[in-house]
Motif scaffolding. Structure first.
Motif, PDB file in Angstrom:
ATOM      1  N   ILE A 176      38.363  44.363  41.767  1.00 51.65           N
ATOM      2  CA  ILE A 176      37.996  43.081  41.160  1.00 51.65           C
ATOM      3  C   ILE A 176      39.176  42.102  41.202  1.00 51.65           C
ATOM      4  N   GLU A 177      40.366  42.569  40.823  1.00 52.22           N
ATOM      5  CA  GLU A 177      41.540  41.681  40.816  1.00 52.22           C
ATOM      6  C   GLU A 177      41.859  41.174  42.225  1.00 52.22           C
ATOM      7  N   ASN A 178      41.689  42.048  43.232  1.00 51.36           N
ATOM      8  CA  ASN A 178      41.917  41.639  44.614  1.00 51.36           C
ATOM      9  C   ASN A 178      40.877  40.618  45.062  1.00 51.36           C
ATOM     10  N   HIS A 179      39.645  40.778  44.581  1.00 47.87           N
ATOM     11  CA  HIS A 179      38.563  39.857  44.933  1.00 47.87           C
ATOM     12  C   HIS A 179      38.840  38.463  44.350  1.00 47.87           C
ATOM     13  N   VAL A 180      39.381  38.438  43.149  1.00 44.93           N
ATOM     14  CA  VAL A 180      39.735  37.148  42.530  1.00 44.93           C
ATOM     15  C   VAL A 180      40.796  36.443  43.370  1.00 44.93           C
ATOM     16  N   MET A 181      41.788  37.197  43.828  1.00 41.76           N
ATOM     17  CA  MET A 181      42.870  36.619  44.616  1.00 41.76           C
ATOM     18  C   MET A 181      42.383  36.147  45.981  1.00 41.76           C
ATOM     19  N   ARG A 182      41.499  36.903  46.618  1.00 38.50           N
ATOM     20  CA  ARG A 182      41.047  36.573  47.979  1.00 38.50           C
ATOM     21  C   ARG A 182      40.066  35.415  47.999  1.00 38.50           C
ATOM     22  N   PHE A 183      39.109  35.417  47.054  1.00 34.26           N
ATOM     23  CA  PHE A 183      38.001  34.457  47.141  1.00 34.26           C
ATOM     24  C   PHE A 183      37.971  33.459  45.983  1.00 34.26           C
ATOM     25  N   GLY A 184      38.916  33.574  45.068  1.00 35.53           N
ATOM     26  CA  GLY A 184      38.926  32.637  43.952  1.00 35.53           C
ATOM     27  C   GLY A 184      37.741  32.790  43.028  1.00 35.53           C
ATOM     28  N   ALA A 185      37.151  33.993  42.981  1.00 34.65           N
ATOM     29  CA  ALA A 185      35.985  34.226  42.131  1.00 34.65           C
ATOM     30  C   ALA A 185      36.378  34.214  40.663  1.00 34.65           C
ATOM     31  N   ASP A 186      35.419  33.925  39.823  1.00 31.40           N
ATOM     32  CA  ASP A 186      35.656  33.918  38.386  1.00 31.40           C
ATOM     33  C   ASP A 186      35.866  35.353  37.896  1.00 31.40           C
ATOM     34  N   ARG A 187      37.051  35.595  37.352  1.00 37.53           N
ATOM     35  CA  ARG A 187      37.411  36.951  36.961  1.00 37.53           C
ATOM     36  C   ARG A 187      36.490  37.496  35.872  1.00 37.53           C
ATOM     37  N   LYS A 188      36.217  36.684  34.870  1.00 34.46           N
ATOM     38  CA  LYS A 188      35.363  37.141  33.774  1.00 34.46           C
ATOM     39  C   LYS A 188      33.954  37.451  34.263  1.00 34.46           C
ATOM     40  N   GLU A 189      33.453  36.621  35.174  1.00 36.03           N
ATOM     41  CA  GLU A 189      32.120  36.890  35.725  1.00 36.03           C
ATOM     42  C   GLU A 189      32.084  38.245  36.441  1.00 36.03           C
ATOM     43  N   LEU A 190      33.147  38.539  37.173  1.00 37.26           N
ATOM     44  CA  LEU A 190      33.211  39.816  37.885  1.00 37.26           C
ATOM     45  C   LEU A 190      33.212  40.993  36.907  1.00 37.26           C
ATOM     46  N   ALA A 244      39.605  45.405  29.596  1.00 32.48           N
ATOM     47  CA  ALA A 244      40.372  44.926  30.752  1.00 32.48           C
ATOM     48  C   ALA A 244      40.054  43.474  31.079  1.00 32.48           C
ATOM     49  N   SER A 245      38.819  43.055  30.820  1.00 28.68           N
ATOM     50  CA  SER A 245      38.424  41.677  31.140  1.00 28.68           C
ATOM     51  C   SER A 245      39.188  40.652  30.297  1.00 28.68           C
ATOM     52  N   SER A 246      39.708  41.081  29.148  1.00 31.96           N
ATOM     53  CA  SER A 246      40.441  40.150  28.274  1.00 31.96           C
ATOM     54  C   SER A 246      41.923  40.075  28.616  1.00 31.96           C
ATOM     55  N   MET A 247      42.373  40.884  29.572  1.00 33.25           N
ATOM     56  CA  MET A 247      43.793  40.889  29.956  1.00 33.25           C
ATOM     57  C   MET A 247      44.075  39.837  31.027  1.00 33.25           C
ATOM     58  N   GLN A 248      45.367  39.665  31.309  1.00 39.33           N
ATOM     59  CA  GLN A 248      45.778  38.717  32.339  1.00 39.33           C
ATOM     60  C   GLN A 248      45.427  39.251  33.724  1.00 39.33           C
ATOM     61  N   HIS A 249      45.172  38.308  34.644  1.00 42.61           N
ATOM     62  CA  HIS A 249      44.901  38.672  36.034  1.00 42.61           C
ATOM     63  C   HIS A 249      46.060  39.492  36.605  1.00 42.61           C
ATOM     64  N   ALA A 250      45.723  40.609  37.262  1.00 44.18           N
ATOM     65  CA  ALA A 250      46.740  41.481  37.851  1.00 44.18           C
ATOM     66  C   ALA A 250      46.688  41.330  39.367  1.00 44.18           C
ATOM     67  N   PRO A 251      47.661  40.631  39.966  1.00 45.95           N
ATOM     68  CA  PRO A 251      47.621  40.388  41.418  1.00 45.95           C
ATOM     69  C   PRO A 251      47.897  41.661  42.217  1.00 45.95           C
ATOM     70  N   THR A 252      47.504  41.627  43.477  1.00 42.29           N
ATOM     71  CA  THR A 252      47.783  42.727  44.405  1.00 42.29           C
ATOM     72  C   THR A 252      48.775  42.232  45.456  1.00 42.29           C
ATOM     73  N   SER A 253      49.505  43.153  46.058  1.00 39.30           N
ATOM     74  CA  SER A 253      50.551  42.768  47.019  1.00 39.30           C
ATOM     75  C   SER A 253      49.981  42.377  48.366  1.00 39.30           C
ATOM     76  N   GLU A 254      48.773  42.863  48.673  1.00 40.62           N
ATOM     77  CA  GLU A 254      48.164  42.560  49.969  1.00 40.62           C
ATOM     78  C   GLU A 254      46.870  41.793  49.751  1.00 40.62           C
ATOM     79  N   ALA A 255      46.511  41.034  50.787  1.00 45.85           N
ATOM     80  CA  ALA A 255      45.309  40.205  50.668  1.00 45.85           C
ATOM     81  C   ALA A 255      44.035  41.048  50.676  1.00 45.85           C
ATOM     82  N   VAL A 256      44.036  42.120  51.436  1.00 48.06           N
ATOM     83  CA  VAL A 256      42.857  42.979  51.542  1.00 48.06           C
ATOM     84  C   VAL A 256      43.265  44.388  51.117  1.00 48.06           C
ATOM     85  N   ILE A 257      42.731  44.839  50.003  1.00 49.90           N
ATOM     86  CA  ILE A 257      43.032  46.173  49.485  1.00 49.90           C
ATOM     87  C   ILE A 257      41.730  46.968  49.422  1.00 49.90           C
TER      88      ILE A 257
END
Length: 366
Positions: free
Chosen positions: A261-275, A98-111
């Protein structure tokens, strides 16, 4: 004079027959029972020792049967741990993919981690998440079903008789010196899920909880690109108040760790691969914990095998000892019986000769 001698011979033969009859009865009884000492009057010392030893072997046999029951409990736990570990190996591998796939956004800011998001459900990562959920269900079922004779070394339910941190599993391993011997194992050494861990009140996140086992509550994933760690929940959630106002753990039906994890990337701009790397690292820690518990349970299996083998050897040794004390030597007894039969036949012939002597003497005077 001849009559007197004849009467004396007859009386002697009759007395011999009576004596031989008594000996034959005793010898025959020994052969039929197989025992040289069957009652206290036969030999008080041997009878007393053999009676106590027989009583001990009965207790030892019961203890050995209990070892078989303990082996069933431990073998079931080992199989359950193996199933859980296999499930988490696959979960880790899916997380790597899953870490090698594209970022999957969420519809809400807090999920929350326990509810699906419609936008995330459209992604390929969501398909991977569904497989993870199946594996989590599989692992949980293995934990809950690892019970044998009502004993589960992997799971502690809510409202148990004692807290998990105070619980011990006691396995009977033998009997010696009038005492039952046991193998005692602390529950926290084998448990992987405690649905009662939330009953321990904690005042801040990360505080040590003596009731927490391997898959209780949550783990935090911290990365350098975000000051706020992401959270991975497992099979239950702590910090929830019940109707009486006391904290308890709540079972979780679904846990969306990838969505979190995907929601955390969207909310805080965290590095997806690191997560994702952090998640994989956490799962590796769980696998290490499972491996350690499997090693412990495996050592219990070996220990119980040795106790069972030792118990059976001791029982056999005691039975042989008792046999030497009280059992008849069947070869010797058989030879003695044959000799007594021969003596009885000779005495019987002597009596017949003695009884026939007077008529013979009378014929001489006719």
């Amino acid at each position: 004079m001849t009559s007197i001698l004849t009467n004396v011979s007859a009386m002697a033969a009759l007395s011999t027959l009576r004596s031989i009859g008594t000996q034959l009865g005793t010898t025959s009884e020994s052969m039929s029972s197989g025992l040289r000492v069957s009652k206290a009057s036969d030999d008080v010392a041997y009878w007393s020792v053999s009676t106590k030893m027989r009583s001990d072997t009965k207790a030892m046999e019961a203890a050995t049967e209990s070892v078989g029951l303990a082996k069933g409990v431990v073998d079931t736990a080992y199989a359950g741990l193996g199933n859980v570990r296999d499930a988490f190996v696959e979960i880790r591998n899916i997380a790597i993919t899953a870490s090698s796939m594209q970022h999957a956004p969420t519809s809400e800011a807090v999920i929350p981690a326990f509810y699906p998001d419609q936008e995330f459900a459209k992604s390929d990562v969501h398909e991977m998440e569904l497989r993870v959920q199946e594996l989590l269900d599989q692992a949980r079922n293995s934990i809950l079903s690892s019970s044998f004779a009502g004993v589960n070394l992997l799971y502690h339910p809510k409202n148990g008789d004692v807290k998990a941190s105070q619980q011990e599993f006691n396995f009977v391993t033998g009997f010696a010196d009038g005492k039952v011997q046991t193998l005692d194992v602390k529950a926290m050494d084998t448990l992987v899920l405690n649905d009662d861990f939330g009953s321990y009140p904690t005042t801040y996140p990360g505080e040590y909880n003596p009731e927490k086992t391997l898959f209780d509550g949550k783990d935090l994933i911290s990365v350098g690109s975000s000051a706020t760690p992401s959270t991975v929940y497992w099979f239950n959630l702590d910090g929830v108040l019940n109707q009486s106002g006391e904290p308890e753990s709540v079972e979780l039906d679904e846990v969306f760790m990838f969505q979190r994890i995907e929601n955390h990337v969207m909310r805080f701009g965290a590095d997806r691969k690191e997560l994702y790397d952090g998640l994989v690292n956490r799962i590796d820690q769980k696998l290490d914990g499972l491996t350690s518990k499997m090693a412990l349970v495996g050592s219990l299996q070996r220990s119980l095998d040795l106790h069972e083998e030792n118990g059976r050897k001791r029982i056999d040794a005691i039975n042989r000892g008792v046999s030497r004390l009280v059992d008849a030597d069947m070869e010797e007894t058989s030879a003695r019986l044959t000799a007594l039969e021969t003596q009885r036949q000779l005495a019987s012939n002597s009596l017949q000769i003695a009884n026939a002597a007077p008529p013979i003497m009378l014929q001489l005077f006719q």
